[in-house]
Design a protein around this motif. Sequence first.
Motif, PDB file in Angstrom:
ATOM      1  N   SER A 176      61.612 -11.740 -54.454  1.00 47.77           N
ATOM      2  CA  SER A 176      62.730 -12.659 -54.264  1.00 47.77           C
ATOM      3  C   SER A 176      64.077 -11.945 -54.366  1.00 47.77           C
ATOM      4  CB  SER A 176      62.667 -13.791 -55.291  1.00 47.77           C
ATOM      5  OG  SER A 176      61.524 -14.591 -55.092  1.00 47.77           O
ATOM      6  N   VAL A 177      64.162 -10.983 -55.287  1.00 48.89           N
ATOM      7  CA  VAL A 177      65.412 -10.226 -55.438  1.00 48.89           C
ATOM      8  C   VAL A 177      65.792  -9.563 -54.127  1.00 48.89           C
ATOM      9  CG1 VAL A 177      66.422  -8.147 -56.462  1.00 48.89           C
ATOM     10  CG2 VAL A 177      65.287  -9.815 -57.918  1.00 48.89           C
ATOM     11  N   PHE A 178      64.840  -8.853 -53.534  1.00 48.59           N
ATOM     12  CA  PHE A 178      65.140  -8.116 -52.309  1.00 48.59           C
ATOM     13  C   PHE A 178      65.088  -9.001 -51.063  1.00 48.59           C
ATOM     14  CE2 PHE A 178      63.743  -4.818 -55.282  1.00 48.59           C
ATOM     15  CZ  PHE A 178      64.802  -3.920 -55.171  1.00 48.59           C
ATOM     16  N   GLY A 179      64.244 -10.036 -51.091  1.00 48.60           N
ATOM     17  CA  GLY A 179      64.182 -10.938 -49.947  1.00 48.60           C
ATOM     18  C   GLY A 179      65.443 -11.767 -49.795  1.00 48.60           C
ATOM     19  N   ASP A 180      65.942 -12.315 -50.908  1.00 53.20           N
ATOM     20  CA  ASP A 180      67.135 -13.163 -50.858  1.00 53.20           C
ATOM     21  C   ASP A 180      68.405 -12.376 -50.549  1.00 53.20           C
ATOM     22  OD1 ASP A 180      65.463 -15.229 -51.473  1.00 53.20           O
ATOM     23  OD2 ASP A 180      66.072 -15.414 -53.561  1.00 53.20           O
ATOM     24  N   SER A 181      68.411 -11.094 -50.873  1.00 53.46           N
ATOM     25  CA  SER A 181      69.601 -10.275 -50.602  1.00 53.46           C
ATOM     26  C   SER A 181      69.466  -9.475 -49.314  1.00 53.46           C
ATOM     27  CB  SER A 181      69.854  -9.315 -51.775  1.00 53.46           C
ATOM     28  OG  SER A 181      68.748  -8.438 -51.960  1.00 53.46           O
ATOM     29  N   VAL A 191      68.883  -9.000 -45.029  1.00 52.23           N
ATOM     30  CA  VAL A 191      69.587  -9.529 -43.856  1.00 52.23           C
ATOM     31  C   VAL A 191      69.112 -10.947 -43.538  1.00 52.23           C
ATOM     32  CG1 VAL A 191      69.998  -9.193 -41.387  1.00 52.23           C
ATOM     33  CG2 VAL A 191      69.924  -7.212 -42.909  1.00 52.23           C
ATOM     34  N   LYS A 192      67.833 -11.217 -43.777  1.00 57.02           N
ATOM     35  CA  LYS A 192      67.274 -12.552 -43.514  1.00 57.02           C
ATOM     36  C   LYS A 192      67.715 -13.575 -44.553  1.00 57.02           C
ATOM     37  CE  LYS A 192      64.733 -11.301 -39.969  1.00 57.02           C
ATOM     38  NZ  LYS A 192      64.953 -11.837 -38.598  1.00 57.02           N
ATOM     39  N   GLN A 193      68.208 -13.106 -45.699  1.00 57.93           N
ATOM     40  CA  GLN A 193      68.721 -13.954 -46.782  1.00 57.93           C
ATOM     41  C   GLN A 193      67.674 -14.916 -47.353  1.00 57.93           C
ATOM     42  OE1 GLN A 193      72.521 -14.774 -44.260  1.00 57.93           O
ATOM     43  NE2 GLN A 193      73.113 -15.157 -46.373  1.00 57.93           N
ATOM     44  N   GLY A 194      66.440 -14.486 -47.356  1.00 58.86           N
ATOM     45  CA  GLY A 194      65.412 -15.346 -47.929  1.00 58.86           C
ATOM     46  C   GLY A 194      64.035 -14.715 -47.840  1.00 58.86           C
ATOM     47  N   THR A 195      63.126 -15.217 -48.643  1.00 56.65           N
ATOM     48  CA  THR A 195      61.740 -14.771 -48.625  1.00 56.65           C
ATOM     49  C   THR A 195      61.018 -15.402 -47.432  1.00 56.65           C
ATOM     50  OG1 THR A 195      61.109 -16.621 -50.045  1.00 56.65           O
ATOM     51  CG2 THR A 195      61.706 -14.554 -51.139  1.00 56.65           C
ATOM     52  N   ALA A 196      59.748 -15.063 -47.259  1.00 57.10           N
ATOM     53  CA  ALA A 196      58.971 -15.614 -46.143  1.00 57.10           C
ATOM     54  C   ALA A 196      58.920 -17.136 -46.200  1.00 57.10           C
ATOM     55  CB  ALA A 196      57.563 -15.032 -46.161  1.00 57.10           C
ATOM     56  N   GLY A 197      58.735 -17.683 -47.407  1.00 61.84           N
ATOM     57  CA  GLY A 197      58.695 -19.132 -47.554  1.00 61.84           C
ATOM     58  C   GLY A 197      59.994 -19.790 -47.125  1.00 61.84           C
ATOM     59  N   LYS A 198      61.111 -19.206 -47.518  1.00 59.97           N
ATOM     60  CA  LYS A 198      62.413 -19.770 -47.133  1.00 59.97           C
ATOM     61  C   LYS A 198      62.622 -19.668 -45.625  1.00 59.97           C
ATOM     62  CE  LYS A 198      64.920 -18.889 -51.484  1.00 59.97           C
ATOM     63  NZ  LYS A 198      63.898 -18.106 -52.223  1.00 59.97           N
ATOM     64  N   ARG A 199      62.234 -18.552 -45.042  1.00 60.24           N
ATOM     65  CA  ARG A 199      62.432 -18.376 -43.604  1.00 60.24           C
ATOM     66  C   ARG A 199      61.586 -19.368 -42.811  1.00 60.24           C
ATOM     67  NH1 ARG A 199      62.122 -12.830 -44.952  1.00 60.24           N
ATOM     68  NH2 ARG A 199      60.143 -12.568 -43.846  1.00 60.24           N
ATOM     69  N   LEU A 200      60.371 -19.654 -43.286  1.00 62.11           N
ATOM     70  CA  LEU A 200      59.522 -20.625 -42.600  1.00 62.11           C
ATOM     71  C   LEU A 200      60.137 -22.024 -42.618  1.00 62.11           C
ATOM     72  CD1 LEU A 200      55.950 -19.560 -43.779  1.00 62.11           C
ATOM     73  CD2 LEU A 200      56.858 -19.449 -41.448  1.00 62.11           C
ATOM     74  N   LEU A 201      60.900 -22.327 -43.667  1.00 65.53           N
ATOM     75  CA  LEU A 201      61.528 -23.649 -43.796  1.00 65.53           C
ATOM     76  C   LEU A 201      62.986 -23.643 -43.350  1.00 65.53           C
ATOM     77  CD1 LEU A 201      60.010 -24.791 -47.211  1.00 65.53           C
ATOM     78  CD2 LEU A 201      59.299 -25.433 -44.912  1.00 65.53           C
ATOM     79  N   HIS A 202      63.429 -22.509 -42.804  1.00 72.33           N
ATOM     80  CA  HIS A 202      64.792 -22.384 -42.278  1.00 72.33           C
ATOM     81  C   HIS A 202      65.862 -22.646 -43.341  1.00 72.33           C
ATOM     82  CE1 HIS A 202      63.014 -22.123 -38.291  1.00 72.33           C
ATOM     83  NE2 HIS A 202      62.346 -23.242 -38.535  1.00 72.33           N
ATOM     84  N   ILE A 203      65.635 -22.103 -44.528  1.00 70.84           N
ATOM     85  CA  ILE A 203      66.648 -22.163 -45.583  1.00 70.84           C
ATOM     86  C   ILE A 203      66.931 -20.734 -46.039  1.00 70.84           C
ATOM     87  CG2 ILE A 203      65.969 -24.461 -46.324  1.00 70.84           C
ATOM     88  CD1 ILE A 203      64.494 -23.247 -48.671  1.00 70.84           C
ATOM     89  N   LYS A 204      68.098 -20.514 -46.639  1.00 73.03           N
ATOM     90  CA  LYS A 204      68.446 -19.170 -47.088  1.00 73.03           C
ATOM     91  C   LYS A 204      69.431 -19.229 -48.246  1.00 73.03           C
ATOM     92  CE  LYS A 204      71.923 -18.687 -43.392  1.00 73.03           C
ATOM     93  NZ  LYS A 204      72.315 -17.875 -42.218  1.00 73.03           N
ATOM     94  N   VAL A 205      69.520 -18.117 -48.962  1.00 76.33           N
ATOM     95  CA  VAL A 205      70.402 -18.009 -50.121  1.00 76.33           C
ATOM     96  C   VAL A 205      71.711 -17.355 -49.701  1.00 76.33           C
ATOM     97  CG1 VAL A 205      70.668 -17.066 -52.449  1.00 76.33           C
ATOM     98  CG2 VAL A 205      68.410 -17.789 -51.653  1.00 76.33           C
ATOM     99  N   THR A 206      72.833 -17.950 -50.090  1.00 76.08           N
ATOM    100  CA  THR A 206      74.144 -17.376 -49.780  1.00 76.08           C
ATOM    101  C   THR A 206      75.047 -17.485 -51.012  1.00 76.08           C
ATOM    102  OG1 THR A 206      75.316 -19.403 -49.074  1.00 76.08           O
ATOM    103  CG2 THR A 206      73.865 -18.352 -47.458  1.00 76.08           C
TER     104      THR A 206
END
Length: 200
Positions: free
Chosen positions: A121-126, A128-143
């Motif tokens: 999660s540390v590296f996924g949320d930071s 370029v995609k701004q999220g882990t696989a689960g977040k990307r599948l649901l089209h949400i991201k951390v900003t």
Amino acid sequence: MKYTIVVSGKPEGPYTLDELAGKSVSAGTFIRIPGMDDYKEAHEFPELCALFGFSYQRTAPQYFAAFDQRLLASVIDYFLLFMIYVFVLLLVFMVVTDKQARIAFAIMCLPAIPVFKMIYSVFGDSSVKQGTAGKRLLHIKVTDLNGNRISTGKSVIRQLAKILSVLPLFFGYLYSFLNKKAQCWHDIAAETVVIKDRLI
């Protein structure tokens, strides 16, 4: 490309880029092109910035991910990590034949799943995609609060601050229902938000 613009609260067009050049368009004019779910301001289109001389200004996040979306994203991430865990066990079991040793290895490695989830999660949320696989599948991201990609350091703070959200019977997570930006306590501590794609 055809552009539909909002003038005095009513949509007009669509216009081509050349036709749009003759219209009175400001940086804050709402515009939509085919395929977009929602209108964006003119300064958010690079070609319109070049045409009218606008400077790009990032719009602050307005659409925030609900608790159920965030929970489902986490469940997906844990499921994927558990599948990796099972795959690793199968590889180990091909070498280790003793039943007791297999059980001991499986139990000892089980706590590694949440640890790897935090690291991922540390590296996924930071990223370029701004999220882990689960977040990307649901089209949400951390900003951050302005909609920008967060740094790895801020992502670390966010993950560690989840302790605050968990300790009081998970109230820190439930607090998102009371927050206008759907922030949990760890989001507030790290000054982050979880956003979703725009809706009409």
